[in-house]
Design an enzyme around this catalytic site. Sequence first.
Site, PDB file in Angstrom:
ATOM      1  N   GLU A   9       0.821  -1.218   0.000  1.00  0.00           N
ATOM      2  CA  GLU A   9       0.000   0.000   0.000  1.00  0.00           C
ATOM      3  C   GLU A   9       0.852   1.263   0.000  1.00  0.00           C
ATOM      4  OE1 GLU A   9      -3.526   1.821   2.787  1.00  0.00           O
ATOM      5  OE2 GLU A   9      -3.607  -0.305   2.243  1.00  0.00           O
ATOM      6  N   ASP A 106      -2.721  -3.022   3.012  1.00  0.00           N
ATOM      7  CA  ASP A 106      -3.131  -3.197   4.404  1.00  0.00           C
ATOM      8  C   ASP A 106      -4.221  -4.252   4.511  1.00  0.00           C
ATOM      9  OD1 ASP A 106      -1.311  -1.312   5.066  1.00  0.00           O
ATOM     10  OD2 ASP A 106      -2.727   0.186   5.788  1.00  0.00           O
ATOM     11  N   TYR A 328      -0.527  -3.847  13.956  1.00  0.00           N
ATOM     12  CA  TYR A 328      -1.412  -3.065  13.080  1.00  0.00           C
ATOM     13  C   TYR A 328      -2.393  -2.234  13.905  1.00  0.00           C
ATOM     14  CZ  TYR A 328      -4.495  -2.127   9.094  1.00  0.00           C
ATOM     15  OH  TYR A 328      -5.243  -1.516   8.114  1.00  0.00           O
TER      16      TYR A 328
END
Length: 933
Positions: A9, A106, A328
């Site tokens: 990403e 992601d 994350y």
Amino acid sequence: MAKTLVIAEKPSVAADIARALGKVPKKGEVFENDEYVISSAVGHLVELEMPEDIDEKKYRFWRLETLPIIPGKFGVKPIEKTKERFQLLKKLIAREDVTTILNACDAGREGELIFGYILQAAKCKKPVKRLWMSSMTNDGIRTAFTKIRTGAEMQPLQDAARCRSEADWLIGLNGTRAVTKRLFGSRKGSMATVGRVQTPTLAIVMQREREIRAFKSRAFHRVVATFKITEGEYEGVYEKPDFKKNGDEHDRAERLWQRAAAEAVAAATAPGVQAVVSDESKRTTQISPRLYDLTSLQRDANNRFSFSARRTLQIAQSLYERHKMITYPRTDSRALPEDYVPTVNATLARLHGDLAPHAETVIKHGWVRPNKRIFNNAEVTDHFAIIPTNEEHGHLDADEQKIFDLIARRFVAIFFPPAQIDVTTRTSKVGPHTFRSEGKVLVEPGYLAVAGKTGFEDGAKSLPALTAPDGQPPRAAVTKVDVTDEATKPPPRYNEATLLSAMENAGKLVDDEDLADAMSERGLGTPATRAATIEHLIGENYISREGRELIPTTKAETVLDFLGLTKCDELTSPALTGEWEFRLRKVEQSKLSRETFMESITDLTKKIVANIKEHEETGAPTDAISPSDHQPLLEFSRWWQSQDEALRIYKVMNNRRFSLDEAKALIAHKEIGPFDDFVSEKTGKRFTAKIVLAKDEETGKWKASIDLGNKVEIADLAPVWRSEATGQELCETATHFICRKKADTGGYEEVFRVGRLLCRKELPREQIVKIAESGKTDLFEDFISRFNRPFSAFLALDPKEENPGRRIRFEFPPRKPRAEGEGAKGGRKPKTPVDLTGAVAIGKSETHGGAEIVQAGDSYYVTKPGAEAPRVVFKMAREICKKEISPSEVVQLLANGRTELIEGFTSKRGSAFAAYLVLSKKKDRSEFEFPER
């Protein structure tokens, strides 16, 4: 040789993947070896086509008759500013040696959408696989490569992502165009955006504001007595006997609604009277809060550090991507996988600093063990809770350190035992009257030792102990008794922390159990989008951020009222989001087809547009009588209007909303005010004005307009005061005091002017006379700031030579110095006055009203006059990151808000970089802004 193209990403993630796979060498703009080609997007590269892309002639201009716009098939197009990056990926996808595309965006719905749109725009037909990463450490990336998912496995999530995006397009675009055209017509620059998440969020904020407006404060009284025993004194609060809630939400055991009743209790509890005392003690436990998800992290960061939700997300993203120190962050889970016990132990062993001893304690006692509150696969969605990783600590800036410390401290604390607290409830009886006291003693700190908390948030302290000398039963002597006068308070306005909670728990506002259950997992929006939603509402002038409070604007109220009138409740209720999330979850689970979902959205779009287009408003009669036809005035959503249509008074003028009572006063007196809460649509600044009502004799129409009081001929004004010594005269207009004097060329010239109403305070004439006589008023202690906070200040003439005496400014009294030994919370340390000896003037700061920019020592300054010494309003070092900033660059920064791109900065790691310098939001310092990669 066949190769796999890995699309991340962001560029930093591509570099991390290349490193984790064994330092895949960089070739030009990509990383490549015999097996992999690794590149990246830069966030979204492709977006859905807009109506003008579909048919420019038909949809370029907003027209009600072209609505609803429902494409037969949604096309996509590259985003213009990142088109070069898209073209690079398109070429890589088309390479003959690339046989498989690996999605490394992601791991979530949005990452799936970014990747899917790139492949659609590139017209890719090659096989697709999915890399699902929850940690950016080398081990985390390598582990993800051992568990690659197939494209077929990810298709339901891809379908749900596209459904969400296309549904937002249909509802948001059609709703925005329809509402804008009906409310504002063709007025330039006026737009009323609506959306599935933003509009119900705004409705929550507006509902609270209406509760505050409707709130009627009630006075109540409390009786507080001080009791003395052998070991010391304590306070007790009188409580009504046999108190029971009777439906009055504001009633409390300690609140007395009649002062006479409170005084009667106080009279019976006079100093010297003896009380019979008894204690009841109970040991309670308090467990650590659960691990962080993004919303709870944003909430705590706002409460602790006043960070906005967007700022917290930026910092967390940096800790994840750049420093690799947390997992994350865009997660809505607060649990860990059940097989994560070994990983947790390894992570605890790597913690440094003051957390290391606590982490060692956890490991030593074996406190990391299966526990459904911490390790629970059923509560792990796409990602798990935010925790530290095994990565070595990098160099963090102050804000990054604060957020990492919150995450790491919560992570260690959750494995500690609960805190043990002794709660003592003391009853002191004086005849029939009972006084209650509560004390807390921390017996075992447990997790609180890690959390760094030694006190109690409610301010409770321990009570002095009862001992044998106090008798049996124990007795205490009353030494003091007070009756306090207090009042009930309206509910507080939302701040970012409380609004995030309201968005997270919006499912509680939904009646349907299935929909509420769907929202229980996500609420309004997702953890990753809530911050952007709040910022969007602020950017669209729906909400103003005043201090920490979020206040809906008049535009917000106008739009929400209109949606209510047009029966578009789906747009203002969280139920729409609840239904979408419920159905999107079924799409993700392959229990509902993408086509069926989109059919329902198309039907809803048509209904909303039809309601808005077909709405015909009829005015409701009021008790106000119009001067044009002497008939009752009619009330519409945005104005009051006479029945002969000769008079119209708008409810909102320059962001100030008027009431019907004010409209009636305007009709009766032909003017009202002055008011100091108008807001300029151009500058966003508050100003003072009156509203006047006048009849145009040519057209016969009546018009209400703003009178700033500046369209006056000062020679025609009658003076209310005159100085024999200077010849200056003070005059009054509808909105201002004006001081004038005879000009050498004849007539009058203005010396200064000041509004008669300033910061919600009506200025007394005698104080304005003091400005004319001595240049300064007495101290005013009851100004109210735009943040609704009281402040004290003098009013004084601005001494600047190029503008002598024409501007009135605030002059603030010096702060009281901190007492010796006073802690950080007791007050601020007085600032050392700036030494401007030998300062060299280099220009004027347009940003600060033409104040002078000076160079002194190793810094640049902009100062304004203070009570005792110049007040610094801007400061910047001459050398930043080993790069000397020139005077011309400082002048450019303060004139335009930013410099040209400056080359030659050097980071703490020794790397050269280029950046713009831009003014901070408060305009008191400079900040970096980096060019797009």
